[in-house]
Scaffold this motif. Structure first.
Motif, PDB file in Angstrom:
ATOM      1  N   GLN A  48     -83.892 -18.788  21.603  1.00 33.81           N
ATOM      2  CA  GLN A  48     -84.033 -20.026  22.370  1.00 33.81           C
ATOM      3  C   GLN A  48     -82.679 -20.719  22.542  1.00 33.81           C
ATOM      4  OE1 GLN A  48     -86.900 -21.999  19.904  1.00 33.81           O
ATOM      5  NE2 GLN A  48     -88.526 -20.566  20.433  1.00 33.81           N
ATOM      6  N   ASP A  49     -81.918 -20.812  21.444  1.00 34.74           N
ATOM      7  CA  ASP A  49     -80.627 -21.494  21.484  1.00 34.74           C
ATOM      8  C   ASP A  49     -79.640 -20.791  22.408  1.00 34.74           C
ATOM      9  OD1 ASP A  49     -81.643 -23.333  19.709  1.00 34.74           O
ATOM     10  OD2 ASP A  49     -80.551 -22.543  17.970  1.00 34.74           O
ATOM     11  N   ARG A  50     -79.646 -19.467  22.428  1.00 35.04           N
ATOM     12  CA  ARG A  50     -78.732 -18.717  23.298  1.00 35.04           C
ATOM     13  C   ARG A  50     -78.966 -19.084  24.751  1.00 35.04           C
ATOM     14  NH1 ARG A  50     -75.595 -13.884  23.388  1.00 35.04           N
ATOM     15  NH2 ARG A  50     -74.992 -14.536  21.311  1.00 35.04           N
ATOM     16  N   LEU A  51     -80.227 -19.259  25.110  1.00 32.96           N
ATOM     17  CA  LEU A  51     -80.559 -19.569  26.494  1.00 32.96           C
ATOM     18  C   LEU A  51     -80.310 -21.031  26.855  1.00 32.96           C
ATOM     19  CD1 LEU A  51     -83.771 -17.391  26.907  1.00 32.96           C
ATOM     20  CD2 LEU A  51     -81.434 -16.870  27.631  1.00 32.96           C
ATOM     21  N   LYS A  52     -80.097 -21.882  25.863  1.00 31.83           N
ATOM     22  CA  LYS A  52     -79.755 -23.289  26.096  1.00 31.83           C
ATOM     23  C   LYS A  52     -78.244 -23.496  26.188  1.00 31.83           C
ATOM     24  CE  LYS A  52     -83.683 -25.044  23.430  1.00 31.83           C
ATOM     25  NZ  LYS A  52     -84.039 -25.711  22.156  1.00 31.83           N
ATOM     26  N   ASP A  53     -77.472 -22.518  25.756  1.00 35.13           N
ATOM     27  CA  ASP A  53     -76.015 -22.616  25.691  1.00 35.13           C
ATOM     28  C   ASP A  53     -75.415 -22.673  27.094  1.00 35.13           C
ATOM     29  OD1 ASP A  53     -73.279 -22.282  25.274  1.00 35.13           O
ATOM     30  OD2 ASP A  53     -73.506 -20.617  23.882  1.00 35.13           O
ATOM     31  N   GLN A  54     -74.721 -23.770  27.413  1.00 34.72           N
ATOM     32  CA  GLN A  54     -74.147 -23.965  28.742  1.00 34.72           C
ATOM     33  C   GLN A  54     -72.846 -23.193  28.967  1.00 34.72           C
ATOM     34  OE1 GLN A  54     -75.804 -25.843  31.212  1.00 34.72           O
ATOM     35  NE2 GLN A  54     -77.380 -25.569  29.662  1.00 34.72           N
ATOM     36  N   SER A  55     -72.285 -22.587  27.909  1.00 33.24           N
ATOM     37  CA  SER A  55     -71.043 -21.828  28.064  1.00 33.24           C
ATOM     38  C   SER A  55     -71.297 -20.390  28.491  1.00 33.24           C
ATOM     39  CB  SER A  55     -70.237 -21.840  26.757  1.00 33.24           C
ATOM     40  OG  SER A  55     -70.884 -21.061  25.764  1.00 33.24           O
ATOM     41  N   CYS A  56     -72.576 -20.047  28.678  1.00 26.50           N
ATOM     42  CA  CYS A  56     -72.922 -18.688  29.071  1.00 26.50           C
ATOM     43  C   CYS A  56     -74.144 -18.719  29.983  1.00 26.50           C
ATOM     44  CB  CYS A  56     -73.199 -17.827  27.844  1.00 26.50           C
ATOM     45  SG  CYS A  56     -74.664 -18.293  26.891  1.00 26.50           S
ATOM     46  N   ALA A  57     -74.418 -17.569  30.571  1.00 26.51           N
ATOM     47  CA  ALA A  57     -75.626 -17.421  31.378  1.00 26.51           C
ATOM     48  C   ALA A  57     -76.216 -16.048  31.089  1.00 26.51           C
ATOM     49  CB  ALA A  57     -75.321 -17.562  32.862  1.00 26.51           C
ATOM     50  N   VAL A  58     -77.523 -16.009  30.907  1.00 27.97           N
ATOM     51  CA  VAL A  58     -78.242 -14.768  30.675  1.00 27.97           C
ATOM     52  C   VAL A  58     -79.235 -14.610  31.829  1.00 27.97           C
ATOM     53  CG1 VAL A  58     -79.779 -13.514  29.116  1.00 27.97           C
ATOM     54  CG2 VAL A  58     -77.978 -14.986  28.175  1.00 27.97           C
ATOM     55  N   PHE A  59     -79.244 -13.417  32.406  1.00 27.64           N
ATOM     56  CA  PHE A  59     -80.095 -13.145  33.562  1.00 27.64           C
ATOM     57  C   PHE A  59     -81.085 -12.040  33.243  1.00 27.64           C
ATOM     58  CE2 PHE A  59     -76.119 -14.823  35.117  1.00 27.64           C
ATOM     59  CZ  PHE A  59     -76.509 -15.755  36.075  1.00 27.64           C
ATOM     60  N   GLY A  60     -82.295 -12.217  33.721  1.00 21.80           N
ATOM     61  CA  GLY A  60     -83.321 -11.203  33.583  1.00 21.80           C
ATOM     62  C   GLY A  60     -83.593 -10.558  34.927  1.00 21.80           C
ATOM     63  N   LEU A  61     -83.771  -9.259  34.924  1.00 22.23           N
ATOM     64  CA  LEU A  61     -84.137  -8.499  36.110  1.00 22.23           C
ATOM     65  C   LEU A  61     -85.639  -8.249  36.017  1.00 22.23           C
ATOM     66  CD1 LEU A  61     -82.924  -6.999  38.607  1.00 22.23           C
ATOM     67  CD2 LEU A  61     -82.821  -4.967  37.138  1.00 22.23           C
ATOM     68  N   TYR A  62     -86.365  -8.687  37.008  1.00 25.04           N
ATOM     69  CA  TYR A  62     -87.830  -8.621  36.968  1.00 25.04           C
ATOM     70  C   TYR A  62     -88.384  -7.762  38.087  1.00 25.04           C
ATOM     71  CZ  TYR A  62     -88.074 -12.435  33.577  1.00 25.04           C
ATOM     72  OH  TYR A  62     -87.968 -13.198  32.448  1.00 25.04           O
ATOM     73  N   ASP A  63     -89.428  -7.020  37.745  1.00 25.17           N
ATOM     74  CA  ASP A  63     -90.285  -6.362  38.730  1.00 25.17           C
ATOM     75  C   ASP A  63     -91.579  -7.159  38.692  1.00 25.17           C
ATOM     76  OD1 ASP A  63     -91.836  -4.806  40.352  1.00 25.17           O
ATOM     77  OD2 ASP A  63     -91.498  -2.932  39.260  1.00 25.17           O
ATOM     78  N   GLY A  64     -91.731  -8.062  39.643  1.00 28.77           N
ATOM     79  CA  GLY A  64     -92.845  -9.012  39.585  1.00 28.77           C
ATOM     80  C   GLY A  64     -92.649  -9.924  38.391  1.00 28.77           C
ATOM     81  N   SER A  65     -93.615  -9.941  37.480  1.00 28.02           N
ATOM     82  CA  SER A  65     -93.503 -10.794  36.288  1.00 28.02           C
ATOM     83  C   SER A  65     -93.049 -10.013  35.049  1.00 28.02           C
ATOM     84  CB  SER A  65     -94.852 -11.458  35.996  1.00 28.02           C
ATOM     85  OG  SER A  65     -95.826 -10.473  35.727  1.00 28.02           O
ATOM     86  N   PHE A  66     -92.716  -8.725  35.240  1.00 33.07           N
ATOM     87  CA  PHE A  66     -92.344  -7.850  34.123  1.00 33.07           C
ATOM     88  C   PHE A  66     -90.826  -7.709  34.055  1.00 33.07           C
ATOM     89  CE2 PHE A  66     -91.754  -3.478  32.394  1.00 33.07           C
ATOM     90  CZ  PHE A  66     -92.273  -3.712  31.124  1.00 33.07           C
ATOM     91  N   ILE A  67     -90.224  -8.055  32.923  1.00 34.77           N
ATOM     92  CA  ILE A  67     -88.769  -7.958  32.787  1.00 34.77           C
ATOM     93  C   ILE A  67     -88.368  -6.498  32.567  1.00 34.77           C
ATOM     94  CG2 ILE A  67     -88.719  -8.455  30.282  1.00 34.77           C
ATOM     95  CD1 ILE A  67     -86.105 -10.135  30.993  1.00 34.77           C
TER      96      ILE A  67
END
Length: 167
Positions: A48-67
């Protein structure tokens, strides 16, 4: 491929992030600088904290709702100016490889870096035998800047090839 999309993950996406990251570490042990055992032990607040960190960005690649893929860009900790970005964590599930989807990963990270307005350069690296990673970074104009012998988490030593993209 009409249903394939990439999105920046937020704290509410931590379960998807954790699931695909652990799959990547389990399925591709030789290409990452971390390992499954270490990250599987992380508590939920880490993800959770990693995804709140403003010094980085994490992206998910989705096929519909499936990562089905993951990637990230981070501010390099060893650059006190904060002007160097580091690409990492790139993974696409084996069933989706060879379809040109790495283009979406690179576009998302490079666009994010440009939008931040603080990065001068983005770095990326890969293990010597990761030809797919080399081809992908070359398609986006990254220039080779050197190699270093690295101790990988799978217990082997191999060269890590380094590249940069000046913004």
């Amino acid at each position: 491929m009409d249903t394939i999309q990439i999105k920046q993950l937020g704290a509410e996406d931590w379960r998807d992030y954790k699931a695909i990251r652990l799959k990547a570490l389990r399925d591709c042990r030789s290409v990452f600088s971390s390992n499954y055992e270490k990250e599987a032990a992380y508590e939920d607040h880490f993800w959770q904290d990693r995804l709140k960190d403003q010094s980085c960005a994490v992206f998910g690649l989705y096929d519909g709702s499936f990562i089905v893929g993951l990637t990230g860009i981070f501010t390099r900790a060893d650059d006190q100016s904060g002007k160097t970005g580091q690409l990492g964590m790139s993974f696409i599930d084996a069933a989706y490889r060879g379809q040109g989807l790495s283009r979406l990963l690179y576009e998302a990270r490079i666009n994010w870096a440009r939008e931040q307005g603080r990065f001068d350069v983005i770095l990326v690296s890969h293990r010597v035998d990761n030809e797919a990673s080399r081809r992908a970074n070359q398609a986006f104009g990254f220039k080779y800047i050197g190699k270093e012998l690295t101790d990988w988490p799978d217990g082997t030593k191999a060269y890590e090839y380094n590249y940069e993209l000046r913004l």
